[in-house]
Design a protein around this motif. Structure first.
Motif, PDB file in Angstrom:
ATOM      1  N   SER A 202       0.849  -1.406   0.133  1.00 55.63           N
ATOM      2  CA  SER A 202       0.154  -0.022  -0.067  1.00 55.63           C
ATOM      3  C   SER A 202       1.053   1.136  -0.032  1.00 55.63           C
ATOM      4  CB  SER A 202      -1.026   0.060   1.299  1.00 55.63           C
ATOM      5  OG  SER A 202      -0.112  -0.176   2.439  1.00 55.63           O
ATOM      6  N   SER A 203       1.996   1.256   0.473  1.00 55.28           N
ATOM      7  CA  SER A 203       3.073   2.302   0.579  1.00 55.28           C
ATOM      8  C   SER A 203       3.689   2.664  -0.764  1.00 55.28           C
ATOM      9  CB  SER A 203       4.203   1.946   1.499  1.00 55.28           C
ATOM     10  OG  SER A 203       4.842   0.934   0.965  1.00 55.28           O
ATOM     11  N   GLY A 204       3.459   1.743  -1.868  1.00 51.08           N
ATOM     12  CA  GLY A 204       4.018   1.760  -3.187  1.00 51.08           C
ATOM     13  C   GLY A 204       5.208   0.860  -3.353  1.00 51.08           C
ATOM     14  N   GLY A 205       5.823   0.236  -2.215  1.00 44.70           N
ATOM     15  CA  GLY A 205       6.806  -0.707  -2.697  1.00 44.70           C
ATOM     16  C   GLY A 205       6.638  -1.875  -3.164  1.00 44.70           C
ATOM     17  N   VAL A 206       7.388  -2.785  -3.581  1.00 44.82           N
ATOM     18  CA  VAL A 206       7.113  -4.193  -4.034  1.00 44.82           C
ATOM     19  C   VAL A 206       7.489  -5.151  -2.872  1.00 44.82           C
ATOM     20  CG1 VAL A 206       8.298  -6.007  -5.418  1.00 44.82           C
ATOM     21  CG2 VAL A 206       8.014  -3.519  -6.363  1.00 44.82           C
ATOM     22  N   ALA A 207       6.221  -5.910  -2.709  1.00 43.33           N
ATOM     23  CA  ALA A 207       6.288  -6.944  -1.596  1.00 43.33           C
ATOM     24  C   ALA A 207       6.906  -8.230  -2.018  1.00 43.33           C
ATOM     25  CB  ALA A 207       4.984  -7.154  -1.199  1.00 43.33           C
ATOM     26  N   PHE A 215       7.497 -18.231  -7.003  1.00 42.81           N
ATOM     27  CA  PHE A 215       7.093 -16.933  -6.124  1.00 42.81           C
ATOM     28  C   PHE A 215       8.583 -16.513  -5.496  1.00 42.81           C
ATOM     29  CE2 PHE A 215       6.417 -15.726  -1.757  1.00 42.81           C
ATOM     30  CZ  PHE A 215       5.505 -14.566  -2.030  1.00 42.81           C
ATOM     31  N   PHE A 216       8.670 -15.103  -5.522  1.00 40.22           N
ATOM     32  CA  PHE A 216       9.662 -14.595  -4.857  1.00 40.22           C
ATOM     33  C   PHE A 216       9.291 -13.511  -3.799  1.00 40.22           C
ATOM     34  CE2 PHE A 216      10.993 -15.800  -9.192  1.00 40.22           C
ATOM     35  CZ  PHE A 216      12.209 -16.011  -9.141  1.00 40.22           C
ATOM     36  N   GLY A 217       9.562 -13.478  -2.642  1.00 40.22           N
ATOM     37  CA  GLY A 217       9.153 -12.843  -1.776  1.00 40.22           C
ATOM     38  C   GLY A 217      10.086 -12.283  -0.581  1.00 40.22           C
ATOM     39  N   MET A 218       9.746 -11.201   0.113  1.00 39.07           N
ATOM     40  CA  MET A 218      10.801 -10.886   1.319  1.00 39.07           C
ATOM     41  C   MET A 218      10.464 -11.451   2.445  1.00 39.07           C
ATOM     42  SD  MET A 218      12.954  -8.831  -0.196  1.00 39.07           S
ATOM     43  CE  MET A 218      13.088  -7.772   0.938  1.00 39.07           C
ATOM     44  N   PRO A 219      11.279 -12.005   3.448  1.00 37.09           N
ATOM     45  CA  PRO A 219      11.011 -12.490   4.830  1.00 37.09           C
ATOM     46  C   PRO A 219      10.596 -11.364   5.717  1.00 37.09           C
ATOM     47  CG  PRO A 219      13.202 -12.525   4.570  1.00 37.09           C
ATOM     48  CD  PRO A 219      12.723 -12.071   3.232  1.00 37.09           C
ATOM     49  N   GLY A 220      10.041 -11.455   6.826  1.00 38.23           N
ATOM     50  CA  GLY A 220       9.798 -10.386   7.677  1.00 38.23           C
ATOM     51  C   GLY A 220       8.401  -9.521   7.520  1.00 38.23           C
ATOM     52  N   ARG A 221       7.809  -8.843   8.367  1.00 37.41           N
ATOM     53  CA  ARG A 221       6.443  -8.387   8.354  1.00 37.41           C
ATOM     54  C   ARG A 221       6.793  -7.066   7.874  1.00 37.41           C
ATOM     55  NH1 ARG A 221       2.507 -11.194  10.647  1.00 37.41           N
ATOM     56  NH2 ARG A 221       3.315 -13.228  11.524  1.00 37.41           N
ATOM     57  N   ASP A 222       5.508  -6.463   7.513  1.00 39.16           N
ATOM     58  CA  ASP A 222       5.658  -4.760   7.119  1.00 39.16           C
ATOM     59  C   ASP A 222       5.982  -4.177   8.197  1.00 39.16           C
ATOM     60  OD1 ASP A 222       4.521  -4.770   4.489  1.00 39.16           O
ATOM     61  OD2 ASP A 222       2.420  -5.386   5.306  1.00 39.16           O
ATOM     62  N   ARG A 223       6.943  -3.371   7.969  1.00 40.32           N
ATOM     63  CA  ARG A 223       7.602  -2.524   9.036  1.00 40.32           C
ATOM     64  C   ARG A 223       6.833  -1.292   9.286  1.00 40.32           C
ATOM     65  NH1 ARG A 223      12.026  -3.819   6.134  1.00 40.32           N
ATOM     66  NH2 ARG A 223      13.215  -5.326   6.951  1.00 40.32           N
ATOM     67  N   GLY A 224       5.624  -1.162   8.927  1.00 42.77           N
ATOM     68  CA  GLY A 224       4.777  -0.063   9.032  1.00 42.77           C
ATOM     69  C   GLY A 224       5.062   1.163   7.651  1.00 42.77           C
ATOM     70  N   GLU A 228       5.807   7.483   1.641  1.00 42.77           N
ATOM     71  CA  GLU A 228       5.015   7.001   0.368  1.00 42.77           C
ATOM     72  C   GLU A 228       6.404   6.988  -0.554  1.00 42.77           C
ATOM     73  OE1 GLU A 228       1.436   6.013   0.118  1.00 42.77           O
ATOM     74  OE2 GLU A 228       1.565   5.822   2.074  1.00 42.77           O
ATOM     75  N   THR A 229       6.476   5.957  -1.355  1.00 45.16           N
ATOM     76  CA  THR A 229       7.136   5.593  -2.575  1.00 45.16           C
ATOM     77  C   THR A 229       6.315   6.493  -3.806  1.00 45.16           C
ATOM     78  OG1 THR A 229       8.040   3.616  -1.644  1.00 45.16           O
ATOM     79  CG2 THR A 229       8.465   4.104  -4.184  1.00 45.16           C
ATOM     80  N   ILE A 230       6.940   7.315  -4.485  1.00 43.11           N
ATOM     81  CA  ILE A 230       6.301   7.897  -5.786  1.00 43.11           C
ATOM     82  C   ILE A 230       6.178   6.657  -7.008  1.00 43.11           C
ATOM     83  CG2 ILE A 230       6.294   9.519  -7.490  1.00 43.11           C
ATOM     84  CD1 ILE A 230       8.368  10.849  -5.489  1.00 43.11           C
TER      85      ILE A 230
END
Ligand SMILES: [Ca+2]
Length: 419
Positions: A202-207, A215-224, A228-230
């Motif tokens: 939702s911040s605009g970044g890639v999850a 499937f390629f993903g990042m470990p760890g939870r959303d850091r808040g 906002e990324t443009i």
């Protein structure tokens, strides 16, 4: 810049029990041969095991009672073969008819962690003490059996099948946007075309993203969401994408593009780029519709010094050679790192994930040309071939202020500003 591979979360650890097939205690129902093979663990394996009913028994000791996974090392030039697995003379439920996929040749030894009835890893209860493992031929195809490894589910010596429940547990470890993509859900704001989906935060970044069956993903939870990324949508003939600029001017701006088959990324910053920067970890591959968690070590070996590494049917390529390393950050992590190109004060790193196309060189390629870094979507592909595969060819020119120009082979051009 790097690609990260995260594996499974930690649980209570069981000791690993490993034994070589060639040290078998007994063979029944026929004959086998022990062969010297430099590629095999311990330099030897058991082969010439084509007759149905021929069974090999190995003895081993368990020091800690628990539920163990079973990984087998083997080579098989047949498309596949089947074996029945028994412990202490009793067939293990769910392992009556285990499929061992072919490895390509008798010299290509690989490992597989066996699946149980729920589709996840088989869990074999073993008490402390002496036991036997028996593999019996249930078809008429040979296998060169190398070794067996009994281990807890927290270790990933080989790719491991996941049950539906394990897939959900893994999703809980991931940021929300990555979790929904792992479970097969595409959201409206995602970049989605053909076989490629990029889950956007939702911040605009890639999850996370999915290319083909991987499937390629990042470990760890959303850091808040601190800032906002443009984000700007990018549309060129045959290409859909996003240009993402960080909230501060020292971050890395990057353009993500997909033609529906491959995902391309070119990142640039007006300054040095940390070589260990974590980007996107490959994690799960679907095989015949079932998810498999990918083990870091085989990929680490395959990536060492390469510009391209195969993950299932997709190739991961970078504009320089990989320097893979395995680290631990709560997860076992494989970092596929490479040194970004630099021009003036700017650094540029590019990667591509998609099906390899031959003849030609479909890996992404970057080089410094005068005052620019020029990244080509493929090293060289015949234009007719690129057209046949629907892979538009294009180049990204990056200037020292990290502004970019994308030009397609059809002559279309798009300017992206400095971040
Ligand atoms: Ca061996």
């Amino acid at each position: 810049m790097g690609l990260l591979l995260a594996a499974t979360a930690a649980h209570a650890q069981l000791p690993e029990i490993r034994f070589e097939a060639e040290d078998f205690a007994q063979v029944t129902g026929g004959e086998v041969r022990v062969l010297d093979r430099p590629e095999a663990s311990g330099g030897r394996c058991v082969s010439y095991w084509e007759e149905p009913g021929v069974a090999l028994t190995c003895a081993f000791e368990v020091t800690e009672t628990g539920e163990y996974c079973l990984t087998l090392g083997y080579a098989c030039q047949w498309p596949d073969t089947r074996r029945q697995v028994s412990i202490d003379g009793e067939v293990v439920p769910g392992l009556e008819d285990v499929l061992l996929p072919g490895t390509g040749s008798w010299a290509d030894f690989r490992a597989i962690t066996l699946a149980g009835p729920d589709g996840g890893r088989a869990r074999i209860p073993l008490t402390a003490g002496a036991h036997t493992l028996t593999l019996a031929n249930v078809d008429s195809r040979g296998v060169a059996w190398d070794y067996a490894l009994l281990h807890g589910s927290e270790t990933l010596p080989a790719d491991a099948p996941l049950s539906d429940e394990e897939l959900r547990e893994l999703a809980e470890e991931l940021p929300a946007a990555a979790a929904r993509l792992l479970l097969g859900e595409v959201a409206e704001g995602d970049l989605h075309s053909g076989d490629v989906t990029v889950a956007m935060r939702s911040s605009g970044g890639v999850a996370a993203f999915r290319v083909g069956d991987v499937f390629f993903g990042m470990p760890g939870r959303d850091r808040g969401v601190a800032s906002e990324t443009i984000v700007r949508a990018v549309e060129l003939r045959g290409l859909h994408g996003r240009w993402l600029a960080p909230p501060d001017r020292f971050g890395t701006a990057f353009v993500l593009l997909t033609d529906g088959a491959s995902l391309y990324c070119c990142g640039a910053r007006a300054g040095s780029m940390p070589p260990t920067r974590a980007v996107h970890p490959p994690l799960v591959q679907w095989r015949q519709g079932r998810p498999w968690l990918l083990a870091p070590e085989p990929l680490r070996r395959a990536a060492a010094g390469a510009r391209q590494v195969m993950i299932g049917d997709v190739a991961v390529s970078a504009d320089a050679r990989f320097r893979p390393s395995v680290a631990s950050a709560g997860f076992p992590i494989l970092a596929l790192m490479w040194t970004p190109l630099s021009v003036g004060g700017a650094t540029v790193a590019a990667w591509k994930i998609g099906p390899p196309v031959t003849p030609g060189n479909s890996a992404i390629a970057g080089r410094v040309v005068g005052e620019e870094v020029v990244v080509r979507s493929s090293g060289y592909m015949y234009p007719a071939l690129a057209q046949f595969y629907g892979m538009p060819q294009f180049e990204v020119r990056v200037r020292p202020d990290a502004s970019m120009t994308i030009t397609t082979d059809a002559g279309e051009m798009l300017e992206l500003p400095a971040p």
